[in-house]
Design an enzyme around this catalytic site. Structure first.
Site, PDB file in Angstrom:
ATOM      1  N   VAL A  95       0.818  -1.215   0.000  1.00 20.57           N
ATOM      2  CA  VAL A  95       0.000   0.000   0.000  1.00 20.57           C
ATOM      3  C   VAL A  95       0.850   1.262   0.000  1.00 20.57           C
ATOM      4  O   VAL A  95       0.339   2.357  -0.248  1.00 20.57           O
ATOM      5  CB  VAL A  95      -0.996   0.036   1.185  1.00 20.57           C
ATOM      6  CG1 VAL A  95      -1.992  -1.095   1.084  1.00 20.57           C
ATOM      7  CG2 VAL A  95      -0.264  -0.005   2.526  1.00 20.57           C
ATOM      8  N   SER A  96       2.143   1.156   0.273  1.00 17.97           N
ATOM      9  CA  SER A  96       3.003   2.332   0.236  1.00 17.97           C
ATOM     10  C   SER A  96       4.444   1.880   0.028  1.00 17.97           C
ATOM     11  O   SER A  96       4.839   0.809   0.496  1.00 17.97           O
ATOM     12  CB  SER A  96       2.880   3.147   1.528  1.00 17.97           C
ATOM     13  OG  SER A  96       3.551   4.388   1.411  1.00 17.97           O
ATOM     14  N   SER A  97       5.199   2.715  -0.674  1.00 17.03           N
ATOM     15  CA  SER A  97       6.588   2.353  -0.955  1.00 17.03           C
ATOM     16  C   SER A  97       7.414   3.611  -1.133  1.00 17.03           C
ATOM     17  O   SER A  97       6.893   4.717  -1.277  1.00 17.03           O
ATOM     18  CB  SER A  97       6.676   1.491  -2.226  1.00 17.03           C
ATOM     19  OG  SER A  97       6.272   2.242  -3.360  1.00 17.03           O
TER      20      SER A  97
END
Length: 325
Positions: A95-97
């Protein structure tokens, strides 16, 4: 700088210098040494105190406060690899990087930031990109970054503070922009969209630039007025986590079933299929792609005119145009 021991900080400084040399050799910021200075100064490891590495059986975590000295060394070296880092998972889904640094460099150069510009970043992520922008501009007050999820926004704020930066960090739907911080001279998105949010145009000064991932490419738009913008795709391929909220894009794969083996894995046909997913049959897309000489990304563009937006090949007036949402 930061909560780590001297050995870790020294290792980070050496790894950061090596990353800068690698990006330098790649030519990502050729002619724009101001971005080299930003990447050399901003410590990426402060923005990824932990991240996940894919392996057999799923992801494993690397973190900067591991009691194991060798594990800490692996963490800091990994923080300065020229690769994207998975920073947040939910039920096994990314969901996030933190994006690949060389791609970030190319995007920031393409954004065309000038001294004194007000910049909106859509997709706060770890806060690293906002820190690079703040360093480049020399004024934290010119930078605004937004994320839909309060936890991600708060984490980005903490990371930025640890690195000595205090831009505006907003929790909200990035597709709606941040009207209270407008007008903007530049808008950059670090998440994939399915269309160009009209709110962005309304919050831009005439002549402003917008750089956003769309399909599997990077679209660079010039804003004419609150209802009109136009631009082309950069040559670079780009794959980002989808925007959450209005304007987000589904993460479903590009339909390629039934296409000839000689074309189905070609990057440029995959780009065309992603770009025209709702408007063009895959077989018709394949026929067009072959007929037009396997066009590269930079032959495609997007026009926004009021409520209407369309993607085009070579010419905004056609003959090859397809509607965007």
């Amino acid at each position: 700088m930061g909560p780590y021991d001297t050995e870790t900080d020294c290792l980070a400084a050496a790894a950061r210098a090596a990353l800068v040399r690698e990006i330098d050799a790649d030519g990502a910021w050729a002619g724009h040494p101001v971005w080299r200075e930003a990447f050399a100064a901003v410590p990426r490891h402060l923005f990824v105190p932990y991240y996940y590495v894919a392996g057999r059986g799923g992801y494993r975590r690397r973190w900067g406060e591991s009691p194991d000295r060798l594990a800490r060394a692996d963490w800091v070296r990994g923080a300065y690899t020229d690769a994207p880092l998975a920073t947040r998972l939910r039920d096994g889904e990314l969901v996030s990087s933190s994006s690949q640094p060389s791609l970030m460099a190319r995007m920031l150069v393409a954004l065309g930031v000038e001294d004194g510009d007000r910049v909106l970043e859509v997709g706060a992520g770890t806060g690293y990109n906002a820190a690079l922008l703040a360093h480049r501009l020399g004024d934290d007050g010119l930078v605004t970054t937004i994320d839909l999820e309060p936890e991600i926004a708060e984490t980005a704020r903490r990371h930025l503070q640890a690195a000595g930066h205090h831009p505006a960090v907003v929790t909200g739907d990035g597709a709606r922009g941040v009207p209270e911080r407008a007008p903007f001279d530049r808008i950059i998105a670090t998440c994939a969209l399915s269309t160009v949010p009209r709110a962005w145009l309304a919050q831009c000064r005439p002549g402003a630039g917008i750089l956003t991932p769309l399909a599997t490419g990077l679209l660079a738009l010039t804003v004419r007025d609150p209802e009109h913008a136009e631009g082309r795709f950069l040559p670079t391929a780009a794959h980002f986590v989808p925007l959450r909220g209005e304007g987000g894009t589904a993460s479903a794969g590009v339909p390629r079933a039934g296409l000839p083996d000689r074309v189905r894995e070609q990057e440029t046909i995959r780009f065309l299929l992603a770009l025209t997913r709702r408007a063009l049959d895959p077989h018709a897309a394949c026929a067009l792609w072959e007929r037009e000489g396997m066009p590269e990304r930079e032959r495609y563009g997007v026009t926004v005119a009021g409520e209407h937006a369309w993607v085009w090949l070579d010419d905004p007036q056609g003959p090859y145009v397809w509607p965007l949402p």
